[in-house]
Design a protein around this motif. Structure first.
Motif, PDB file in Angstrom:
ATOM      1  N   ASN A 109       0.822  -1.216   0.000  1.00  0.00           N
ATOM      2  CA  ASN A 109       0.000   0.000   0.000  1.00  0.00           C
ATOM      3  C   ASN A 109       0.856   1.266   0.000  1.00  0.00           C
ATOM      4  N   GLU A 110       2.063   1.188   0.575  1.00  0.00           N
ATOM      5  CA  GLU A 110       2.990   2.316   0.459  1.00  0.00           C
ATOM      6  C   GLU A 110       3.364   2.518  -1.018  1.00  0.00           C
ATOM      7  N   TRP A 111       3.585   1.399  -1.731  1.00  0.00           N
ATOM      8  CA  TRP A 111       3.901   1.502  -3.168  1.00  0.00           C
ATOM      9  C   TRP A 111       2.705   2.032  -3.960  1.00  0.00           C
ATOM     10  N   LEU A 112       1.503   1.547  -3.646  1.00  0.00           N
ATOM     11  CA  LEU A 112       0.315   2.034  -4.362  1.00  0.00           C
ATOM     12  C   LEU A 112       0.147   3.538  -4.166  1.00  0.00           C
ATOM     13  N   ALA A 113       0.532   4.022  -2.969  1.00  0.00           N
ATOM     14  CA  ALA A 113       0.419   5.460  -2.703  1.00  0.00           C
ATOM     15  C   ALA A 113       1.516   6.240  -3.418  1.00  0.00           C
ATOM     16  N   MET A 114       2.731   5.689  -3.429  1.00  0.00           N
ATOM     17  CA  MET A 114       3.861   6.415  -4.035  1.00  0.00           C
ATOM     18  C   MET A 114       3.759   6.450  -5.562  1.00  0.00           C
ATOM     19  N   ALA A 115       3.303   5.331  -6.152  1.00  0.00           N
ATOM     20  CA  ALA A 115       3.250   5.213  -7.622  1.00  0.00           C
ATOM     21  C   ALA A 115       1.788   5.170  -8.039  1.00  0.00           C
ATOM     22  N   PRO A 116       1.226   6.312  -8.461  1.00  0.00           N
ATOM     23  CA  PRO A 116      -0.224   6.405  -8.663  1.00  0.00           C
ATOM     24  C   PRO A 116      -0.765   5.485  -9.747  1.00  0.00           C
ATOM     25  N   GLN A 117       0.116   5.057 -10.710  1.00  0.00           N
ATOM     26  CA  GLN A 117      -0.387   4.183 -11.775  1.00  0.00           C
ATOM     27  C   GLN A 117      -0.090   2.715 -11.491  1.00  0.00           C
ATOM     28  N   SER A 118       0.358   2.404 -10.287  1.00  0.00           N
ATOM     29  CA  SER A 118       0.736   1.018  -9.998  1.00  0.00           C
ATOM     30  C   SER A 118      -0.472   0.170  -9.615  1.00  0.00           C
ATOM     31  N   THR A 119      -0.337  -1.135  -9.875  1.00  0.00           N
ATOM     32  CA  THR A 119      -1.385  -2.107  -9.595  1.00  0.00           C
ATOM     33  C   THR A 119      -0.740  -3.347  -9.000  1.00  0.00           C
ATOM     34  N   VAL A 120      -1.375  -3.907  -7.998  1.00  0.00           N
ATOM     35  CA  VAL A 120      -0.954  -5.196  -7.453  1.00  0.00           C
ATOM     36  C   VAL A 120      -1.391  -6.289  -8.414  1.00  0.00           C
ATOM     37  N   VAL A 121      -0.496  -7.221  -8.727  1.00  0.00           N
ATOM     38  CA  VAL A 121      -0.852  -8.336  -9.606  1.00  0.00           C
ATOM     39  C   VAL A 121      -0.431  -9.628  -8.920  1.00  0.00           C
ATOM     40  N   GLN A 122      -1.416 -10.546  -8.804  1.00  0.00           N
ATOM     41  CA  GLN A 122      -1.166 -11.803  -8.091  1.00  0.00           C
ATOM     42  C   GLN A 122      -2.150 -12.845  -8.640  1.00  0.00           C
ATOM     43  N   GLY A 123      -2.127 -14.038  -8.079  1.00  0.00           N
ATOM     44  CA  GLY A 123      -2.979 -15.110  -8.590  1.00  0.00           C
ATOM     45  C   GLY A 123      -4.449 -14.898  -8.244  1.00  0.00           C
ATOM     46  N   MET A 124      -5.300 -15.723  -8.861  1.00  0.00           N
ATOM     47  CA  MET A 124      -6.748 -15.619  -8.636  1.00  0.00           C
ATOM     48  C   MET A 124      -7.090 -15.850  -7.159  1.00  0.00           C
ATOM     49  N   THR A 125      -6.446 -16.857  -6.551  1.00  0.00           N
ATOM     50  CA  THR A 125      -6.767 -17.184  -5.154  1.00  0.00           C
ATOM     51  C   THR A 125      -6.374 -16.044  -4.229  1.00  0.00           C
ATOM     52  N   GLY A 126      -5.146 -15.524  -4.405  1.00  0.00           N
ATOM     53  CA  GLY A 126      -4.677 -14.443  -3.528  1.00  0.00           C
ATOM     54  C   GLY A 126      -5.569 -13.218  -3.631  1.00  0.00           C
ATOM     55  N   CYS A 127      -6.014 -12.898  -4.863  1.00  0.00           N
ATOM     56  CA  CYS A 127      -6.881 -11.726  -5.040  1.00  0.00           C
ATOM     57  C   CYS A 127      -8.235 -11.962  -4.381  1.00  0.00           C
ATOM     58  N   MET A 128      -8.779 -13.163  -4.604  1.00  0.00           N
ATOM     59  CA  MET A 128     -10.117 -13.459  -4.072  1.00  0.00           C
ATOM     60  C   MET A 128     -10.100 -13.507  -2.537  1.00  0.00           C
TER      61      MET A 128
END
Ligand SMILES: [Fe+2]
Ligand SMILES: [Fe+2]
Length: 236
Positions: A80-99
């Motif tokens: 979340n620190e990265w999401l705040a610092m880099a406004p165009q960033s997105t977390v990318v992970q597997g289907m299970t982790g996201c769900m």
């Protein structure tokens, strides 16, 4: 305490912070594609060190993708620190982790990847591979860069201490010694089979979270690790 940064394969920068009091080290990997990716963020408390080191290669606020193998502090503590610092960033992970976790834990919606799905970040084709419970956690997965044939294998082959950025020295002995201490691996009946499937990939380098980037015989290392776990399961 400082963070070392070394290019261990074309466009792949390994960040390493050694914690002397713990006799343990933490890596992250910056994949400097057209859309830069950070593979595991490091713990939240390490965010100032890691973001400063990333900034020596690419502007940290230009990070596009934040990825990691499973949900733990050293994997994603500062997402979340990265999401705040880099406004165009997105977390990318597997289907299970996201769900299960990231739709809730991440401050912006994550991008789920199906098993085997490829994310092209411009100059690197990153393939997500589900490895449930290997090394641990339901949502566990691994990323394989098809371009440089690098397997980002997270906690697999974890070793203690400090290490050079790259190595061809045996990984399985030090990993067994660390497993004896930490007991961090889920020793399930399918663990060996999952590792043997990974060994079938054409791998030039194993990029560890707690150890060097290994550029020796990666297939044999994965098969030997599978055998080591099978022995532990039989002994248990
Ligand atoms: Fe872990
Ligand atoms: Fe880890």
């Amino acid at each position: 305490m400082e963070t070392r940064i070394e290019e261990v394969a074309p466009g792949i920068h390994q960040l390493t912070t050694h914690i002397a009091e713990m006799n343990f080290s933490f890596n992250q990997y910056l994949i400097a594609g057209d859309e830069p990716m950070l593979f595991h963020t490091g713990p939240r408390q390490m965010f100032p060190l890691v973001s400063e080191a990333v900034g020596r290669v690419v502007p940290a606020d230009q990070m596009r993708w934040i990825s990691f193998g499973h949900v733990e502090a050293d994997e994603c503590g500062s997402m979340n620190e990265w999401l705040a610092m880099a406004p165009q960033s997105t977390v990318v992970q597997g289907m299970t982790g996201c769900m299960v976790s990231l739709n809730d834990l991440a401050d912006r919606a994550p991008r789920p990847l199906a098993d085997g799905e490829v994310l092209d970040i411009g100059g690197h084709r990153m393939r997500w591979i589900d490895t449930p419970h290997v090394p641990h956690a339901w949502e566990a997965g691994i990323v394989y860069d098809e371009t440089t044939r690098t397997l980002f294998c997270g906690d697999l082959f974890t070793q203690t201490g400090a290490y050079a950025s790259s190595s061809t020295a045996d990984l399985v002995g030090p990993a067994g010694a660390a497993e004896d201490i930490f007991r961090s691996t889920s020793l399930a009946p399918s663990t060996g089979a999952t590792l043997r499937r990974l060994a079938d990939l054409d791998i030039a380098a194993l990029a560890l979270m707690h150890g060097p980037t290994f550029t020796g015989d990666c297939r044999t290392a994965l098969l030997d690790l599978a055998d080591d776990y099978d022995k532990r399961i039989a002994a248990a």
